[in-house]
Design a protein around this motif. Sequence first.
Motif, PDB file in Angstrom:
ATOM      1  N   ASN A   1       9.509  -5.845   2.535  1.00  0.00           N
ATOM      2  CA  ASN A   1      10.491  -5.205   1.656  1.00  0.00           C
ATOM      3  C   ASN A   1      10.457  -5.798   0.253  1.00  0.00           C
ATOM      4  O   ASN A   1      10.580  -5.074  -0.741  1.00  0.00           O
ATOM      5  CB  ASN A   1      11.894  -5.361   2.245  1.00  0.00           C
ATOM      6  CG  ASN A   1      12.116  -4.525   3.483  1.00  0.00           C
ATOM      7  OD1 ASN A   1      12.591  -3.408   3.428  1.00  0.00           O
ATOM      8  ND2 ASN A   1      11.763  -5.091   4.637  1.00  0.00           N
ATOM      9  N   VAL A   2      10.319  -7.125   0.164  1.00  0.00           N
ATOM     10  CA  VAL A   2      10.259  -7.762  -1.147  1.00  0.00           C
ATOM     11  C   VAL A   2       8.832  -7.833  -1.664  1.00  0.00           C
ATOM     12  O   VAL A   2       8.606  -7.844  -2.875  1.00  0.00           O
ATOM     13  CB  VAL A   2      10.903  -9.167  -1.123  1.00  0.00           C
ATOM     14  CG1 VAL A   2      12.387  -9.066  -0.858  1.00  0.00           C
ATOM     15  CG2 VAL A   2      10.244 -10.073  -0.092  1.00  0.00           C
ATOM     16  N   ALA A   3       7.848  -7.879  -0.748  1.00  0.00           N
ATOM     17  CA  ALA A   3       6.449  -7.881  -1.183  1.00  0.00           C
ATOM     18  C   ALA A   3       6.126  -6.584  -1.917  1.00  0.00           C
ATOM     19  O   ALA A   3       5.327  -6.565  -2.861  1.00  0.00           O
ATOM     20  CB  ALA A   3       5.520  -8.044   0.018  1.00  0.00           C
ATOM     21  N   ALA A   4       6.765  -5.484  -1.490  1.00  0.00           N
ATOM     22  CA  ALA A   4       6.472  -4.177  -2.072  1.00  0.00           C
ATOM     23  C   ALA A   4       6.982  -4.022  -3.498  1.00  0.00           C
ATOM     24  O   ALA A   4       6.487  -3.173  -4.245  1.00  0.00           O
ATOM     25  CB  ALA A   4       7.074  -3.078  -1.195  1.00  0.00           C
TER      26      ALA A   4
ATOM     27  N   GLN B   1       6.771   5.763   7.948  1.00  0.00           N
ATOM     28  CA  GLN B   1       6.898   7.178   7.576  1.00  0.00           C
ATOM     29  C   GLN B   1       5.612   7.732   6.971  1.00  0.00           C
ATOM     30  O   GLN B   1       5.141   8.795   7.370  1.00  0.00           O
ATOM     31  CB  GLN B   1       8.043   7.372   6.585  1.00  0.00           C
ATOM     32  CG  GLN B   1       8.133   8.820   6.079  1.00  0.00           C
ATOM     33  CD  GLN B   1       9.337   9.071   5.197  1.00  0.00           C
ATOM     34  OE1 GLN B   1      10.336   8.377   5.292  1.00  0.00           O
ATOM     35  NE2 GLN B   1       9.242  10.074   4.330  1.00  0.00           N
ATOM     36  N   HIS B   2       5.041   7.011   6.002  1.00  0.00           N
ATOM     37  CA  HIS B   2       3.890   7.549   5.277  1.00  0.00           C
ATOM     38  C   HIS B   2       2.547   7.174   5.904  1.00  0.00           C
ATOM     39  O   HIS B   2       1.547   7.843   5.637  1.00  0.00           O
ATOM     40  CB  HIS B   2       3.936   7.072   3.827  1.00  0.00           C
ATOM     41  CG  HIS B   2       5.160   7.509   3.090  1.00  0.00           C
ATOM     42  ND1 HIS B   2       5.367   8.819   2.697  1.00  0.00           N
ATOM     43  CD2 HIS B   2       6.269   6.823   2.702  1.00  0.00           C
ATOM     44  CE1 HIS B   2       6.542   8.917   2.090  1.00  0.00           C
ATOM     45  NE2 HIS B   2       7.119   7.720   2.084  1.00  0.00           N
TER      46      HIS B   2
ATOM     47  N   LEU C   1       0.821  -1.215   0.000  1.00  0.00           N
ATOM     48  CA  LEU C   1       0.000   0.000   0.000  1.00  0.00           C
ATOM     49  C   LEU C   1       0.853   1.262   0.000  1.00  0.00           C
ATOM     50  O   LEU C   1       0.580   2.212  -0.743  1.00  0.00           O
ATOM     51  CB  LEU C   1      -0.917  -0.006   1.221  1.00  0.00           C
ATOM     52  CG  LEU C   1      -1.857   1.201   1.368  1.00  0.00           C
ATOM     53  CD1 LEU C   1      -2.927   1.180   0.279  1.00  0.00           C
ATOM     54  CD2 LEU C   1      -2.511   1.196   2.754  1.00  0.00           C
ATOM     55  N   TYR C   2       1.897   1.272   0.809  1.00  0.00           N
ATOM     56  CA  TYR C   2       2.703   2.487   0.978  1.00  0.00           C
ATOM     57  C   TYR C   2       4.002   2.468   0.170  1.00  0.00           C
ATOM     58  O   TYR C   2       4.904   3.272   0.438  1.00  0.00           O
ATOM     59  CB  TYR C   2       3.019   2.697   2.460  1.00  0.00           C
ATOM     60  CG  TYR C   2       1.821   3.141   3.271  1.00  0.00           C
ATOM     61  CD1 TYR C   2       1.343   4.438   3.180  1.00  0.00           C
ATOM     62  CD2 TYR C   2       1.168   2.258   4.136  1.00  0.00           C
ATOM     63  CE1 TYR C   2       0.249   4.857   3.920  1.00  0.00           C
ATOM     64  CE2 TYR C   2       0.072   2.658   4.880  1.00  0.00           C
ATOM     65  CZ  TYR C   2      -0.389   3.958   4.762  1.00  0.00           C
ATOM     66  OH  TYR C   2      -1.475   4.372   5.502  1.00  0.00           O
ATOM     67  N   LYS C   3       4.097   1.589  -0.821  1.00  0.00           N
ATOM     68  CA  LYS C   3       5.321   1.521  -1.629  1.00  0.00           C
ATOM     69  C   LYS C   3       5.512   2.805  -2.442  1.00  0.00           C
ATOM     70  O   LYS C   3       4.553   3.541  -2.699  1.00  0.00           O
ATOM     71  CB  LYS C   3       5.279   0.308  -2.560  1.00  0.00           C
ATOM     72  CG  LYS C   3       4.228   0.382  -3.657  1.00  0.00           C
ATOM     73  CD  LYS C   3       4.184  -0.921  -4.451  1.00  0.00           C
ATOM     74  CE  LYS C   3       3.115  -0.882  -5.536  1.00  0.00           C
ATOM     75  NZ  LYS C   3       3.009  -2.173  -6.259  1.00  0.00           N
ATOM     76  N   ARG C   4       6.744   3.040  -2.855  1.00  0.00           N
ATOM     77  CA  ARG C   4       7.093   4.217  -3.645  1.00  0.00           C
ATOM     78  C   ARG C   4       7.790   3.782  -4.923  1.00  0.00           C
ATOM     79  O   ARG C   4       8.451   2.732  -4.962  1.00  0.00           O
ATOM     80  CB  ARG C   4       8.036   5.123  -2.856  1.00  0.00           C
ATOM     81  CG  ARG C   4       7.411   6.359  -2.203  1.00  0.00           C
ATOM     82  CD  ARG C   4       6.192   6.100  -1.433  1.00  0.00           C
ATOM     83  NE  ARG C   4       5.508   7.342  -1.051  1.00  0.00           N
ATOM     84  CZ  ARG C   4       4.320   7.375  -0.475  1.00  0.00           C
ATOM     85  NH1 ARG C   4       3.672   6.255  -0.216  1.00  0.00           N
ATOM     86  NH2 ARG C   4       3.753   8.519  -0.148  1.00  0.00           N
TER      87      ARG C   4
END
Length: 483
Positions: A273-276, A131-132, A112-115
């Motif tokens: 980390n890898v799911a994102a 952070q977000h 959801l919060y990936k960049r």
Amino acid sequence: MLEVINDFLSGKVLIVLIVGLGSYFTIRSRFVQFRHFLHMFAVFRDSLKSSAGQLSSFQALMLSLAGRVGAGNIAGVGIAVTLGGPGAVFWMWVTALVGMSSSFFECSLGQLYKRCDAEGQFRGGPSYYIQHGLQKRWLGMIMAFLLLITFGFAFNGLQAHAVTHSLNNAFGFDTTYTGIGLAVLLGLVFIGGIKRIAKVADLLVPVKTLAYIGVTLYVIVLQFDQVPAMLTTIVKSAFGLDQAFGGLIGSAIVMGVKRGVFANEAGLGSAPNVAAVASVEHPVAQGVIQAFSVFLDTFLICTCTALLILLSGFYTPGFEGDGIALTQNSLAAVVGDWGRIFISVALSLFVFTSILYNYYLGENNLRFMVGENRKVLIGYRTLVLVLIFWGAIENLGTVFAFADITMTLLAFVNLIALFLLFKVGMRILRDYDDQRSAGIKVPVFDSSKFPDLDLDRKAWPANPSAPVAAPGKAPAGVAAAQR
């Protein structure tokens, strides 16, 4: 001093965090890991579809399995049984059951919060959703630092130790030379970044997993008549009801939870980390498939290792020795000396891909802290390779104690963040469930329905292509999705 700190943190704090909050997430989500269990297989099938320029959901799954399926599945299970008896296996199962819900939510939030970075690749993880989602960058920095230390350094040292000592036990190879060889091979892959790491994981993870499961199942089938009695012993020992292991109930719980968490990593904040990095239609889809990853790791692979040890006849109450040698000798007791060689080769593959995964977690969080700094990245790669060599020749107790302490601190920060973001996780879960209830086979995430969330609109555009519902059913309404 390390042992005193470790006994308190992993013997008390870790159990409360993992089992307590995992149970809370399970109950509040109406047992999401059970409700979606059969659906996991459908999502796994859909994950095979590739996305141009991005990692597929299947590649993200292979990357997460590269990390989950490592030394913990062989050495960790062996240590759990040695110190906690058969009952430790039961508590590994309990940890995995509640851990599936923790993994579901952490990976869904990671998506959801990936960049989207400067190269067009997705990046995310606990530091990003802290952070977000919580608007607390300082806490995200602490999380990133803990992930860097735990996976980039501590766990890599542990994995290197496991493989070099296994090869020494099976072939007599000097740990110094195997440590150097391992560092050189890994360095060649590190240079290629996440895409090369994903390609290596795609190739090695299915091979190593299927080969290991095949051989252990062969041993189990040979003694299948003893399996029901052994499963009964595992359950009775977990509650101190078996006289032979009655005094180990406390150790069974502690070792089952500690080694279970080390093996499947649910709740640690590593898998997000890898799911994102995967390209998916809805964040929850990746949460579902990562919960499936926990199931595969513990209930299939760890259970195979445990039954291999317990059925072999080599293990006896009060056994003294390390987990690697126990697993090697257990297989050799059934199939002959080639069993030691097989475990060493399998462990080498497990460790190689696991270190690649750990390296990426460290790199991803280093980028979060310092941005795209090439000099710092090269320094990180060099230090990781040095620590891999250090782990190859260091004392096992020191490596395990250090890894357990940093792992517990990591779980503490991540699970508290998950607790604070639980309502957000439930909102996107309802959105996903509503679309599935409306007959939509592949739910699509529309970020315009969540204007209050700090999302990357490049990663999650507003008003994407409308999902197609099954005949006779209408798409889920906006109001339902926003509940």
